[in-house]
Design a protein around this motif. Structure first.
Motif, short mmCIF file in Angstrom:
data_model
loop_
_atom_site.label_atom_id
_atom_site.label_comp_id
_atom_site.label_asym_id
_atom_site.label_seq_id
_atom_site.Cartn_x
_atom_site.Cartn_y
_atom_site.Cartn_z
N ALA A 280 3.84 4.65 -7.36
CA ALA A 280 3.02 4.75 -8.56
C ALA A 280 3.49 3.72 -9.58
O ALA A 280 4.65 3.74 -10.00
CB ALA A 280 3.10 6.15 -9.13
N SER A 281 2.62 2.82 -9.96
CA SER A 281 3.02 1.76 -10.88
C SER A 281 1.77 1.07 -11.42
O SER A 281 0.76 0.94 -10.74
CB SER A 281 3.89 0.73 -10.16
OG SER A 281 4.14 -0.39 -10.98
N ASP A 282 1.87 0.63 -12.68
CA ASP A 282 0.83 -0.18 -13.29
C ASP A 282 1.25 -1.65 -13.35
O ASP A 282 0.57 -2.47 -13.97
CB ASP A 282 0.51 0.32 -14.70
CG ASP A 282 -0.22 1.65 -14.69
OD1 ASP A 282 -0.99 1.88 -13.73
OD2 ASP A 282 -0.02 2.46 -15.62
N ALA A 283 2.38 -2.00 -12.72
CA ALA A 283 2.85 -3.37 -12.73
C ALA A 283 1.83 -4.28 -12.05
O ALA A 283 1.29 -3.94 -10.99
CB ALA A 283 4.20 -3.47 -12.01
N PRO A 284 1.54 -5.44 -12.63
CA PRO A 284 0.58 -6.36 -12.00
C PRO A 284 1.17 -7.00 -10.75
O PRO A 284 2.31 -7.44 -10.74
CB PRO A 284 0.32 -7.40 -13.09
CG PRO A 284 1.52 -7.35 -13.98
CD PRO A 284 2.01 -5.95 -13.94
N ALA A 285 0.37 -7.02 -9.70
CA ALA A 285 0.82 -7.59 -8.43
C ALA A 285 -0.32 -8.37 -7.79
O ALA A 285 -1.50 -8.01 -7.93
CB ALA A 285 1.29 -6.48 -7.48
N GLY A 286 0.04 -9.45 -7.11
CA GLY A 286 -0.93 -10.21 -6.33
C GLY A 286 -0.75 -9.92 -4.86
O GLY A 286 0.33 -9.51 -4.42
N LEU A 287 -1.80 -10.11 -4.09
CA LEU A 287 -1.76 -9.88 -2.66
C LEU A 287 -1.62 -11.21 -1.94
O LEU A 287 -2.51 -12.07 -2.05
CB LEU A 287 -3.02 -9.14 -2.20
CG LEU A 287 -3.11 -8.83 -0.70
CD1 LEU A 287 -2.01 -7.86 -0.28
CD2 LEU A 287 -4.48 -8.29 -0.35
N LEU A 288 -0.54 -11.38 -1.22
CA LEU A 288 -0.27 -12.62 -0.51
C LEU A 288 -0.59 -12.43 0.96
O LEU A 288 -0.06 -11.53 1.62
CB LEU A 288 1.20 -13.01 -0.69
CG LEU A 288 1.61 -14.44 -0.36
CD1 LEU A 288 0.95 -15.41 -1.32
CD2 LEU A 288 3.12 -14.59 -0.41
N LEU A 289 -1.46 -13.31 1.49
CA LEU A 289 -1.85 -13.28 2.90
C LEU A 289 -1.58 -14.65 3.50
O LEU A 289 -2.49 -15.47 3.68
CB LEU A 289 -3.34 -12.92 3.04
CG LEU A 289 -3.80 -11.59 2.44
CD1 LEU A 289 -5.31 -11.43 2.60
CD2 LEU A 289 -3.06 -10.43 3.09
N PRO A 290 -0.33 -14.96 3.83
CA PRO A 290 0.01 -16.32 4.27
C PRO A 290 -0.61 -16.71 5.60
O PRO A 290 -0.68 -17.91 5.91
CB PRO A 290 1.54 -16.28 4.37
CG PRO A 290 1.89 -14.85 4.50
CD PRO A 290 0.86 -14.09 3.74
#
Length: 413
Positions: A280-290
């Motif tokens: 559980a988190s509101d931290a901003p994250a990006g999704l990396l699909l290398p």
């Protein structure tokens, strides 16, 4: 009086002489351009704070190295499949060596962590990826490479700034010119700083009054931590973690910069790699699909961006991030890369080179480094064995094929 050589022989000699003359003329012209360029650089260096005396001292014996121009557009971070790129950088040897470095330099790393609040595993992972813990600084004379790139090719203004920064570091005594080597592009030292970065961010970690990232491990480790902090590193936060995507996931929402709260990713069906819910988190994250949606996926946070800034390539940042996890005791990735021909770690690459040597290929000492001679030998073997594509790539298929073939016999060359 000896007989005149046949006409065909005379023609070949004339053509060879013409070619040699053309090469010599081109080299001479290049030297003249280089000498003229150095005279211009001398005046510009003075404006950048480098005295004429210092410039003359360090530039007196420089000659151009035109081979560096071929490397401007061939950086492996952008030209190598991700599974090939990571295989030798996050392998058993680098993990074991990194754990040994954590123990050997525990006191220094504790001081660095206390001052800069960057964990030892991340700092050591940068060291491991950049120079294999000080074993691989690069082989090119630093001043020669930077001077050549300052005078020829594209991005001359960029490399001139790096050259002037190097000269200023020599002038103030942080560096010594003897044996100063680095990468073709000018990165050097234990953690491969570019000269302008060195001048701006390097710190004196051992208290001797110099910022020496070549000869001082404490200076290098402290400077690396300082860099990460100034790039936005946040203590106690993760770089990211591997995740699992739901079937039919829309890859258009992915991207390191396309950040959204972790809760949003959870709402899209993203799970931890082991299938458990995201924290559980509101931290901003990006999704990396290398490697696309079929390969491993990662949620990445602000600390991943800090690592990325060290060398602006996502594959590079991922190598450091994954190595740091392994140094903390984490395991390998759970998802497999989408290939039927995985990359080889350094031990497997050496094994491949041994097999090629035994088959009569003069590729030098087996060192796990896949250079031009090794690639040519692999391509020859791919052709002989009927393996496609014939690309000279050091992958699992060619290694397994040579192992299956049994005791090697020397082939005619």
């Amino acid at each position: 009086m000896p007989a005149a050589p046949p006409k065909e022989t005379r023609v070949r000699r004339i053509l060879l002489s013409s070619a040699l003359l053309s090469t010599a003329t081109t080299a001479c012209a290049g030297d003249l351009v280089f000498d003229d360029c150095l005279r211009g650089l001398r005046a510009q260096a003075a404006d950048a704070g480098v005295s004429n005396e210092a410039f003359d001292t360090y530039a007196a014996q420089l000659a151009p190295d035109m081979s560096v121009l071929d490397l401007l557009d061939a950086q492996p971070e952008f030209t190598t499949p991700i599974w090939d790129y990571l295989a030798p950088l996050v392998d058993d040897q680098r993990i074991a060596d990194g754990r040994a470095m954590l123990e050997t330099h525990a006191a220094t790393l504790a001081q660095v962590a206390s001052k800069y609040e960057v964990d030892p595993q991340t700092v050591v992972a940068v060291w491991g990826v950049e120079s294999d813990y000080g074993r691989a600084f690069g082989k090119r004379p630093l001043l020669q490479s930077l001077a050549t790139l300052s005078c020829f090719g594209r991005r001359q203004a960029f490399f001139r700034n790096e050259l002037f920064a190097t000269l200023s570091l020599l002038q103030v005594g942080d560096l010594k010119a003897d044996g100063l080597v680095g990468s073709w592009a000018g990165a050097f030292g234990h953690t491969q700083f570019m000269p302008t970065t060195y001048r701006r961010i390097a710190v004196d970690g051992d208290g001797d009054g110099r910022r020496d990232l070549v000869g001082s491990i404490p200076d290098a480790l402290a400077s690396t931590a300082n860099y990460l902090v100034r790039a936005g590193w946040r203590s106690g936060e993760p770089w990211g973690y591997e995740v699992k995507l739901p079937p039919g996931f829309d890859a258009s929402v992915a991207g390191r910069k396309s950040k959204r709260p972790v809760a949003d990713w959870q709402g899209l069906g993203v799970l931890r790699a082991d299938g458990s819910p995201l924290p559980a988190s509101d931290a901003p994250a990006g999704l990396l699909l290398p490697a696309g949606v079929e390969g491993p996926a990662f949620l990445v946070f602000r600390n991943f961006d800090a690592i990325y800034s060290y060398n602006a390539a996502e594959s590079y940042a991922l190598a450091i991030a994954l190595l740091s996890d392994r140094l903390r005791g984490g395991g390998p990735l759970l998802a497999a890369w989408p290939t039927d021909d995985p990359g080889l770690d350094r031990a497997a690459r050496k094994h491949l080179q041994v097999l090629l040597l035994a088959r009569g290929y003069a590729i030098g000492v087996p060192d796990g480094m896949i250079g031009t001679l090794t690639r040519r030998a692999i391509a020859d073997e791919q052709l002989r064995l009927g393996l496609q594509p014939i690309d000279g790539r050091a992958g699992r298929k060619i290694l397994d094929a040579l192992v299956r073939e049994g005791p090697p016999i020397t082939l005619p060359r």
